[in-house]
Write a protein that holds these residues in place. Sequence first.
Motif, PDB file in Angstrom:
ATOM      1  N   GLU A 126       0.829  -1.205   0.000  1.00 42.74           N
ATOM      2  CA  GLU A 126       0.000   0.000   0.000  1.00 42.74           C
ATOM      3  C   GLU A 126       0.864   1.256   0.000  1.00 42.74           C
ATOM      4  OE1 GLU A 126      -3.722   1.805   2.594  1.00 42.74           O
ATOM      5  OE2 GLU A 126      -2.138   0.713   3.634  1.00 42.74           O
ATOM      6  N   ILE A 127       1.907   1.269   0.832  1.00 41.30           N
ATOM      7  CA  ILE A 127       2.804   2.425   0.898  1.00 41.30           C
ATOM      8  C   ILE A 127       3.585   2.571  -0.410  1.00 41.30           C
ATOM      9  CG2 ILE A 127       4.798   3.415   2.088  1.00 41.30           C
ATOM     10  CD1 ILE A 127       3.755   1.965   4.643  1.00 41.30           C
ATOM     11  N   LEU A 134       3.184   9.308  -6.219  1.00 40.39           N
ATOM     12  CA  LEU A 134       3.788  10.606  -5.947  1.00 40.39           C
ATOM     13  C   LEU A 134       5.022  10.828  -6.820  1.00 40.39           C
ATOM     14  CD1 LEU A 134       3.440  10.695  -2.064  1.00 40.39           C
ATOM     15  CD2 LEU A 134       2.236  12.137  -3.697  1.00 40.39           C
ATOM     16  N   ALA A 135       5.817   9.771  -7.017  1.00 41.56           N
ATOM     17  CA  ALA A 135       6.989   9.880  -7.893  1.00 41.56           C
ATOM     18  C   ALA A 135       6.558  10.187  -9.324  1.00 41.56           C
ATOM     19  CB  ALA A 135       7.798   8.591  -7.845  1.00 41.56           C
ATOM     20  N   GLY A 155      -2.789  10.758   1.916  1.00 42.61           N
ATOM     21  CA  GLY A 155      -3.903  11.036   1.013  1.00 42.61           C
ATOM     22  C   GLY A 155      -4.028  10.068  -0.132  1.00 42.61           C
ATOM     23  N   LEU A 156      -3.036   9.210  -0.326  1.00 33.75           N
ATOM     24  CA  LEU A 156      -3.082   8.221  -1.399  1.00 33.75           C
ATOM     25  C   LEU A 156      -3.221   6.797  -0.870  1.00 33.75           C
ATOM     26  CD1 LEU A 156      -0.411   9.666  -3.852  1.00 33.75           C
ATOM     27  CD2 LEU A 156      -2.889   9.557  -4.199  1.00 33.75           C
ATOM     28  N   LEU A 157      -3.303   6.636   0.439  1.00 35.13           N
ATOM     29  CA  LEU A 157      -3.509   5.310   1.004  1.00 35.13           C
ATOM     30  C   LEU A 157      -4.968   4.896   0.862  1.00 35.13           C
ATOM     31  CD1 LEU A 157      -1.379   5.573   4.280  1.00 35.13           C
ATOM     32  CD2 LEU A 157      -0.690   4.653   2.061  1.00 35.13           C
ATOM     33  N   GLN A 158      -5.214   3.609   0.918  1.00 33.67           N
ATOM     34  CA  GLN A 158      -6.576   3.122   0.737  1.00 33.67           C
ATOM     35  C   GLN A 158      -7.498   3.483   1.901  1.00 33.67           C
ATOM     36  OE1 GLN A 158      -6.818  -0.981  -0.764  1.00 33.67           O
ATOM     37  NE2 GLN A 158      -4.649  -0.835  -1.240  1.00 33.67           N
ATOM     38  N   THR A 159      -6.909   3.897   3.008  1.00 31.13           N
ATOM     39  CA  THR A 159      -7.686   4.273   4.190  1.00 31.13           C
ATOM     40  C   THR A 159      -7.876   5.786   4.287  1.00 31.13           C
ATOM     41  OG1 THR A 159      -5.635   4.297   5.470  1.00 31.13           O
ATOM     42  CG2 THR A 159      -6.923   2.262   5.510  1.00 31.13           C
ATOM     43  N   TRP A 183       1.520   2.067   8.099  1.00 30.61           N
ATOM     44  CA  TRP A 183       1.545   3.525   8.179  1.00 30.61           C
ATOM     45  C   TRP A 183       0.530   4.000   9.219  1.00 30.61           C
ATOM     46  CZ3 TRP A 183       4.324   7.347   5.558  1.00 30.61           C
ATOM     47  CH2 TRP A 183       3.826   8.654   5.676  1.00 30.61           C
ATOM     48  N   GLN A 184      -0.653   3.439   9.170  1.00 30.39           N
ATOM     49  CA  GLN A 184      -1.752   3.891  10.013  1.00 30.39           C
ATOM     50  C   GLN A 184      -1.524   3.588  11.494  1.00 30.39           C
ATOM     51  OE1 GLN A 184      -1.821   2.021   7.319  1.00 30.39           O
ATOM     52  NE2 GLN A 184      -3.402   2.676   5.891  1.00 30.39           N
ATOM     53  N   ALA A 185      -0.723   2.571  11.788  1.00 30.51           N
ATOM     54  CA  ALA A 185      -0.518   2.138  13.172  1.00 30.51           C
ATOM     55  C   ALA A 185       0.577   2.919  13.892  1.00 30.51           C
ATOM     56  CB  ALA A 185      -0.173   0.645  13.204  1.00 30.51           C
ATOM     57  N   ALA A 186       1.117   3.958  13.265  1.00 31.46           N
ATOM     58  CA  ALA A 186       2.270   4.673  13.821  1.00 31.46           C
ATOM     59  C   ALA A 186       2.055   5.104  15.271  1.00 31.46           C
ATOM     60  CB  ALA A 186       2.601   5.888  12.956  1.00 31.46           C
TER      61      ALA A 186
END
Length: 222
Positions: A126-127, A134-135, A155-159, A183-186
Amino acid sequence: MDGNGRWAQRRHLPRVAGHRAGAEAVRRAMTAARDAGVEVLTIYAFSSENWRRSEEEVSALKGLLGYYVDKELKTLEKEGVRLRLIGEHEAFGPDLARRLETAMARTAGNDRLTLVVALNYGGRAEICAATRELARRAAAGEMAPEDIDEAAIGGLLQTRELPELDLLIRTSGEQRLSNFLLWQAAYSELVFTDTLWPDFDEQCFNDALHQYASRQRRFGGR
């Protein structure tokens, strides 16, 4: 939702019996979440690594998924549950993908609980997908490289349309994230329990919520 196989093994049952019992635990968790006022419940149903399991087990998991999507759709509609998917569910074939998409469409207007099912999902993938996009935008001159920040990636993650992850529960004594919502669990709170997923009930869910409520969330501030 870990421990289905061990649950079955301890009862001298085939692994698929553990997955069936695990599906019943999903219903209990969904009910407990709704009753507790939880807005979003995300379940890790099938990881991108699960394809490495035996063909027989993967086939059984796909069959169970299709069975429960059809069986539970009316319940989701009746109880105001909206179904969302993350991951690449198209890999399960056009028939199952269509049934999943129909369930999402029919529950889109529900607002009592959002049930997010992660299917063929991997946090690293996902990341990677977000950073590739973005690249591409930067290479095309659509944005400057220095504009790539946490908000741009998020803003581009599925969540991206879901609230921040507050609590992550891992069952069966495992104490790792296993590529789930990395990413979300940071800054989410983590609760690890020895309970095998098929035995995870409303009391277990509420115990996890109580643990969460008793903690001070500092977000690195102090």
